[in-house]
Design a protein around this motif. Structure first.
Motif, short mmCIF file in Angstrom:
data_model
loop_
_atom_site.label_atom_id
_atom_site.label_comp_id
_atom_site.label_asym_id
_atom_site.label_seq_id
_atom_site.Cartn_x
_atom_site.Cartn_y
_atom_site.Cartn_z
N PRO A 148 0.83 -1.21 0.00
CA PRO A 148 0.00 0.00 0.00
C PRO A 148 0.86 1.26 0.00
O PRO A 148 1.85 1.35 0.73
N MET A 149 0.49 2.21 -0.85
CA MET A 149 1.23 3.46 -0.94
C MET A 149 0.82 4.36 0.22
O MET A 149 -0.36 4.63 0.41
N HIS A 150 1.79 4.80 1.02
CA HIS A 150 1.52 5.68 2.14
C HIS A 150 1.59 7.12 1.65
O HIS A 150 2.61 7.54 1.10
N LEU A 151 0.53 7.86 1.89
CA LEU A 151 0.50 9.27 1.54
C LEU A 151 0.69 10.09 2.81
O LEU A 151 0.35 9.63 3.90
N ARG A 152 1.22 11.28 2.68
CA ARG A 152 1.53 12.11 3.85
C ARG A 152 0.40 13.06 4.22
O ARG A 152 0.29 13.49 5.36
N SER A 153 -0.44 13.43 3.23
CA SER A 153 -1.47 14.43 3.48
C SER A 153 -2.41 14.51 2.29
O SER A 153 -2.18 13.89 1.25
N SER A 154 -3.44 15.34 2.44
CA SER A 154 -4.35 15.58 1.31
C SER A 154 -3.61 16.36 0.21
O SER A 154 -3.88 16.17 -0.98
N THR A 155 -2.66 17.19 0.59
CA THR A 155 -1.85 17.92 -0.39
C THR A 155 -1.00 16.95 -1.21
O THR A 155 -0.86 17.12 -2.43
N HIS A 156 -0.45 15.94 -0.56
CA HIS A 156 0.31 14.90 -1.26
C HIS A 156 -0.59 14.20 -2.27
O HIS A 156 -0.19 13.94 -3.41
N LEU A 157 -1.83 13.90 -1.88
CA LEU A 157 -2.78 13.26 -2.79
C LEU A 157 -3.06 14.16 -3.99
O LEU A 157 -3.07 13.69 -5.13
N ARG A 158 -3.29 15.45 -3.73
CA ARG A 158 -3.57 16.38 -4.83
C ARG A 158 -2.41 16.43 -5.82
O ARG A 158 -2.62 16.44 -7.02
N SER A 159 -1.18 16.46 -5.32
CA SER A 159 -0.03 16.52 -6.23
C SER A 159 0.14 15.20 -6.98
O SER A 159 0.51 15.20 -8.15
#
Length: 101
Positions: A48-59
Motif C-alpha cells: 500500500p502506498m503511504h500518503l503524507r497528506s491531502s496535499t500529497h494526494l492532490r499533487s
C-alpha cells in the motif's frame, strides 16, 4: 491497484469514489471504489502506498480527470470511551482535489 491502473480507470470514468483513509501516525491510504469494490492504491512491490497528506494526494493526482473524493477518519474517542452502542461509522468528509482550502 497501481497509479497507472487508477489513471486508466479515471480516464474511462470507471471510478465511483476515492477514499483517503486517515490512519494513526499521520499515514493516509488511498482506496479506490469501482463497480467491482474497493482497492487500495499500491506503490512499489505491491505494498500500500503511504500518503503524507491531502496535499500529497492532490499533487499525486494532478492532471487526472475530476473524481469524487472523501476523507475517511474513524472516531477514536468513541471507540476508546465505549459510550455508544452499536456499530460506529467512520467520519466521511468531502475532499476537493482541485482546491486546497
Amino acid at each position: 491497484m497501481t497509479l497507472q491502473q487508477l489513471r486508466s480507470l479515471a480516464d474511462a470514468g470507471s471510478v465511483d469514489e476515492l477514499e483517503l483513509l486517515s490512519l494513526e501516525g499521520g499515514i493516509y491510504l488511498l482506496r479506490v471504489r469501482t463497480a467491482t469494490g474497493l482497492q487500495t492504491l499500491a506503490g512499489e512491490g505491491g505494498r500500500p502506498m503511504h500518503l503524507r497528506s491531502s496535499t500529497h494526494l492532490r499533487s499525486l493526482l494532478a492532471g487526472f480527470p475530476a473524481m469524487r473524493c472523501v476523507l475517511v477518519q474513524h472516531v477514536v474517542h468513541d471507540e476508546m470511551c465505549g459510550q455508544r452502542e452499536g456499530q460506529i461509522e467512520p467520519l466521511r468528509l468531502p475532499l476537493s482535489l482541485e482546491q486546497t482550502w
